[in-house]
Enzyme design. Structure first.
Site, PDB file in Angstrom:
ATOM      1  N   THR B 324       0.892  -1.266  -0.127  1.00 31.48           N
ATOM      2  CA  THR B 324      -0.253  -0.028   0.044  1.00 31.48           C
ATOM      3  C   THR B 324       0.772   1.274  -0.028  1.00 31.48           C
ATOM      4  O   THR B 324       0.723   2.207  -0.621  1.00 31.48           O
ATOM      5  CB  THR B 324      -0.901   0.034   1.316  1.00 31.48           C
ATOM      6  OG1 THR B 324      -1.705  -1.151   1.277  1.00 31.48           O
ATOM      7  CG2 THR B 324      -1.854   1.082   1.112  1.00 31.48           C
ATOM      8  N   GLY B 325       1.769   1.204   0.830  1.00 28.92           N
ATOM      9  CA  GLY B 325       2.879   2.447   0.914  1.00 28.92           C
ATOM     10  C   GLY B 325       3.394   2.524  -0.543  1.00 28.92           C
ATOM     11  O   GLY B 325       3.637   3.665  -1.049  1.00 28.92           O
ATOM     12  N   TRP B 327       2.669   1.720  -3.331  1.00 27.86           N
ATOM     13  CA  TRP B 327       1.628   2.005  -4.489  1.00 27.86           C
ATOM     14  C   TRP B 327       1.367   3.494  -4.541  1.00 27.86           C
ATOM     15  O   TRP B 327       1.290   4.187  -5.547  1.00 27.86           O
ATOM     16  CB  TRP B 327       0.394   1.441  -4.041  1.00 27.86           C
ATOM     17  CG  TRP B 327      -0.967   1.736  -5.069  1.00 27.86           C
ATOM     18  CD1 TRP B 327      -1.199   1.147  -6.178  1.00 27.86           C
ATOM     19  CD2 TRP B 327      -1.677   2.876  -5.239  1.00 27.86           C
ATOM     20  NE1 TRP B 327      -2.178   1.782  -7.113  1.00 27.86           N
ATOM     21  CE2 TRP B 327      -2.603   2.773  -6.438  1.00 27.86           C
ATOM     22  CE3 TRP B 327      -1.937   3.927  -4.360  1.00 27.86           C
ATOM     23  CZ2 TRP B 327      -3.599   3.810  -6.606  1.00 27.86           C
ATOM     24  CZ3 TRP B 327      -2.929   4.664  -4.600  1.00 27.86           C
ATOM     25  CH2 TRP B 327      -3.722   4.685  -5.633  1.00 27.86           C
ATOM     26  N   HIS B 328       1.422   4.074  -3.149  1.00 33.89           N
ATOM     27  CA  HIS B 328       1.403   5.539  -3.182  1.00 33.89           C
ATOM     28  C   HIS B 328       2.556   6.417  -3.885  1.00 33.89           C
ATOM     29  O   HIS B 328       2.302   7.624  -4.266  1.00 33.89           O
ATOM     30  CB  HIS B 328       1.113   6.188  -1.846  1.00 33.89           C
ATOM     31  CG  HIS B 328       0.154   5.939  -1.219  1.00 33.89           C
ATOM     32  ND1 HIS B 328      -0.685   4.624  -0.738  1.00 33.89           N
ATOM     33  CD2 HIS B 328      -1.259   6.700  -1.361  1.00 33.89           C
ATOM     34  CE1 HIS B 328      -1.915   4.779  -0.541  1.00 33.89           C
ATOM     35  NE2 HIS B 328      -2.363   5.797  -0.730  1.00 33.89           N
ATOM     36  N   GLY B 329       3.647   5.718  -4.136  1.00 35.16           N
ATOM     37  CA  GLY B 329       4.566   6.448  -4.954  1.00 35.16           C
ATOM     38  C   GLY B 329       5.944   5.610  -4.524  1.00 35.16           C
ATOM     39  O   GLY B 329       6.140   5.017  -3.562  1.00 35.16           O
TER      40      GLY B 329
END
Lengths: 398, 471
Positions: B324-325, B327-329
């Site tokens: 998830t982390g 995925w954000h960048g």
């Protein structure tokens, strides 16, 4: 409980359900109505955007507005067309200037007191945000100034750095607005230039009777009254005999709204511009060196019908301006300056046979050749603190 | 194209709406025509920002369309092996595209730094929305392989699913199975259009009026550097950022859901007042719901979810939150941010859960908000050291007041209060005292007014006074 007479058989829960249904129906109608109004606004915006007359220039922004984007294959492929179209439609948006003004009022209504780096102070006084002292940049600038004075030890050198409105009128700044101690900044500048005679303007400005008349409310410059006060201080230090000279100022326009008003989108106040005519008998010519133009006056009254009326003084900033006078003097003065000087220089004319103004931001000539050509006896660095603190042209040009 | 631009609002949207309803709805009444109009509009919308990557998107669409058909065919023929091979190929292909464009630069940069290598870097700009549309495509491929949906045989419908402009660049991540039916049959109505347009307006206002204003405050704080920021300034900054990111993101979701509604689509909600959450687990049930459910469904549960040993469950949680982390960048602070939540959620589940439940509600609420705000520090800082330094400022290590703190705090307090009301359910309280009829009628004035305010804010952002020219 309030019974509904028309439907006596209805139970309380039935009634509540019916009310909910009615309310839901009302809400549907209202939401639909709101959406139709929104659709109408969007359509109007669309029609006016597409059919409105394009403006070429924005006086408030002092820039050319974007024109219709050109559609070519390459501009489409690299996305330039799209970017241009975005700029075009927002630059030419109907009522753009009014929307910008409305935005400023909304900001003020919400308790904010700045727009586009301009503080909106008390009594409609606008302030440029004061610049910080950046060691690296200032070392370069001061090194260059010091270098000039060391290269020409026979020339008497003076420096006068004017404080800005935020330093002199702190009580009119927005509440709690961060500011800089310009008095200390200017002191630091002076201490770094031991070879140059400095003129302390801060004390004189702080002690003045009508401090709020020394600066325009809508512009980042000092007024003619501010310049006159500075002139007296400079004359004293430079040893000019101002006894017997009269300085009468004539108001030439009273609806000036300067750069800060434009920047902030805040047009509540208007300022008066006055001019002080150099000694009545003095004859002089003003020569714009690069432009090869000679004019009979230090004032360009045609600028009073334009947006930036401060340009009435010398018609604005030019790389090099040379003024020859018939004053009874052997002294020749070179002024390295920013736009604050434009308003002050006319008062200096009666004391020098030649005054040369150089603006390093536009000057592209060779400064040392200029010094060799001329017989400069006095040199004055005349700046306002914000410009000097952010300037990079002195270090690059001098 | 972004929603908050003059071209979108006053040219694109009226044109697309007119084409959809006049040509598609009134004249031809055929879903193919309507879908064709929306597809064309979506391609223009996408190409507007990044014309070149339209090719990448086309490749992605064609590849996944055909591999979907292939998986389906293989399964019909009873060839499980071929279906599996095609499925794995599809997953690898999609992740490889995402990986190359999003993470390759980050990977080579770190490999070069660690092992003193000199791997070649491709400084490519990130294709807009690639994280969103890749996840949408993956939901199709995975569900198809697991026989949860039927194959999409119509290329137009499939292309429209991938490119649909309302959610193309900033979500929500719409799972294929949620819109499969709507691609072929959906009902438009004046009321749906109206609800959609008003929802869009509210989202636009969240973005332009609140997020941008609050964001400017945080930028000011960030620009002065954490080391020069005192306690008050740091808290003002992070409160503004916390509100900004919510209004920005949920505003985009509102706009997407609203725009979808205008054309008869129904997308699931993406936010549910996350700042009302009582604990971090609750926060993630309310924040970017489409992303967390995506990860839950396609990563967490396939890994075994919580139907396994405690240890495996902790591993599963950590894997999901690391991803998830990421995925954000492609940056370390996003990874750290993900791990931070992995740890918090694990702790909540296994260590602190009961203790937290005993806390009074306001205390639990405050603690959750604190945890979230600390998370945003990690998320928003330009570097890890700056993040640590900023946390230090929040603890008062760099003094209580810096030169601009009082000014920033007092001049932005009204906006922060507005934001706090709007980000929670508090704003509903005064409205509930009014009669619902009055509230309904007020909408006729309030919603168009909101749009006009948005236009004022949008246009004045393009006001660029250029003063240092011969002034």
């Amino acid at each position: 409980m309030n019974e509904d007479k028309r439907q006596p058989n209805e139970t309380a829960s039935d009634r509540a359900a019916r009310r909910r249904r009615q309310q839901k129906a009302t809400d549907r109608v209202c939401v639909t109505a709101a959406a139709l109004v929104i659709t109408l606004v969007l359509l109007l915006g669309c029609v006016f955007s597409l059919t409105g007359q394009d403006k070429a220039y924005s006086e408030n922004e002092n820039r050319w507005l974007a024109g219709k984007p050109r559609l070519t294959f390459s501009s489409l492929a690299d996305g330039k067309f799209m970017k241009d179209a975005e700029t075009y439609f927002s630059d030419q948006f109907p009522l753009r200037d009014r929307l910008v003004r409305a935005r400023t009022y909304i900001a003020i209504f919400c308790g904010q007191s700045e727009r586009n780096d301009v503080y909106i102070g008390k009594k409609h006084f606008l302030f440029e945000k004061p610049a910080a002292y950046e060691e690296e940049r200032m070392n370069a600038t001061l090194g260059a100034i010091d270098g000039v004075s060391r290269r020409y030890p026979d020339v008497r050198s003076f420096i006068a750095v004017a404080p800005n409105a935020s330093e002199i009128l702190p009580e009119l700044l927005p509440h709690n607005a961060p500011r800089q101690d310009q008095t200390a900044q200017i002191q630091k500048i002076y201490e770094s230039l031991p070879e140059i005679t400095s003129v302390d303007l801060c004390a004189a400005f702080k002690d003045a009777g009508h401090r709020d008349r020394l600066y325009y409310r809508t512009d980042h410059h000092w007024t003619t009254a501010g310049a006159e006060l500075a002139f007296r201080k400079i004359a004293e230090i430079m040893g000019l005999d101002t006894r017997g000279s009269s300085y009468i100022s004539y108001p030439v326009c009273s609806d000036f709204q300067g750069t800060l008003a434009s920047s902030a989108g805040f047009f509540r106040a208007q300022d008066t511009i006055s001019v002080i005519v150099p000694g009545a008998e003095l004859k002089y010519t003003v020569n714009y060196t690069d432009e090869k133009i000679t004019r009979p006056s230090v004032f360009d009254l045609s600028k009073l019908s334009q947006k930036n009326r401060y340009e009435v003084f010398f018609g604005g900033n030019f790389a090099q301006v040379r003024i020859e006078t018939d004053a009874d003097s052997e002294r020749e003065l070179l002024i390295v300056k920013d736009s604050y000087a434009n308003c002050l220089v006319p008062m200096l004319l009666p004391y020098f046979k030649t005054v040369i103004m150089v603006d390093p931001r536009y000057y592209r000539g060779n400064f040392d050749q200029l010094m060799e050509r001329e017989t400069v006896t006095d040199m004055l660095w005349l700046y306002n603190a914000n410009t000097l603190l952010t300037d990079t042209s002195i270090a690059a040009r001098m | 194209m972004v929603f908050s631009s003059t071209v979108f609002l006053f040219i694109f949207l009226p044109a697309v709406t007119a084409a959809y309803y006049v040509i598609g709805h009134a004249l031809t009444r055929r879903m193919t025509v309507k879908n064709g109009i929306l597809l064309a509009a979506s391609l223009v919308f996408y190409a507007w920002g990044e014309p070149v990557y339209i090719v990448l998107m086309a490749i992605s669409i064609l590849f996944n369309y055909f591999i979907g058909r292939d998986i389906d065919l293989a399964r019909q023929e009873g060839n499980a092996r071929r279906a599996k091979t095609a499925f794995i190929f599809a997953i690898v292909f999609n992740l490889a595209l995402l990986g190359f464009f999003k993470y390759f630069g980050f990977l080579t940069e770190n490999l070069n730094a660690w092992f003193h290598l000199n791997l070649r870097r491709f400084p490519l700009p990130l294709p807009i929305g690639i994280s969103f549309y890749t996840f949408q495509i993956l939901s199709y491929v995975i569900d198809l392989y697991h026989d949860r949906i039927r194959v999409q045989k119509d290329l137009l419908s499939f292309a429209l699913y991938v490119t649909l402009f309302p959610q193309l660049i900033a979500g929500p991540i719409v799972k294929y199975r949620d819109v499969a039916e709507q691609l072929a049959h959906r009902k438009e109505s004046l009321y749906r259009y109206s609800r959609g347009l008003t929802r869009f307006t509210v989202g636009l206002a969240k973005k332009l009026l609140l997020a941008n204003t609050l964001g400017a405050v945080y930028s000011t704080v960030q620009a002065q550097g954490a080391a020069a920021t005192g306690l008050l300034g740091a808290w003002t900054g992070i409160v503004c950022y916390t509100l900004q990111i919510y209004f920005d993101f949920s505003g985009y979701s509102d706009m997407a859901i609203g725009l979808g509604g205008m054309f008869g689509f129904r997308f699931n909600e993406n936010f549910n007042y996350p700042y009302m959450a009582q604990n971090v687990t609750d926060f993630w049930r309310r924040w970017h719901i489409s992303l967390s459910t995506w990860f839950k469904e396609y990563v967490y549960i396939p890994l075994g979810g919580n139907r396994c040993s405690k240890l495996m469950n902790v591993r599963n949680l950590m894997v999901v939150w690391l991803l998830t982390g990421l995925w954000h960048g492609a940056a370390w602070n996003f990874i750290l941010w993900g791990v931070y939540y992995g740890v918090l959620l694990t702790a909540e589940k296994y260590l602190l859960g009961n203790a937290l439940k005993k806390l009074p509600r306001p205390a639990a609420h405050a603690l959750t908000l604190l945890a979230v705000a600390v998370g945003w520090v990690l998320f928003s800082a330009p570097t890890l050291t700056e993040a640590v330094s900023y946390l230090g400022s929040m603890c008062g290590f760099h003094g209580l007041l810096d030169a601009s703190a009082r000014y920033l705090f007092t001049t932005n307090l009204p906006v922060m209060l507005c934001g706090a009301l709007a980000a929670t359910t508090l704003w509903k309280k005064p409205l509930s005292r009014l009669s619902p009829r009055v509230v309904s009628r007020a909408k006729i004035v309030a919603l168009p007014l909101l749009l006009i305010l948005c236009v004022i804010f949008m246009i004045s952002e393009t006001y660029n006074p250029f003063l240092y020219f011969r002034f």
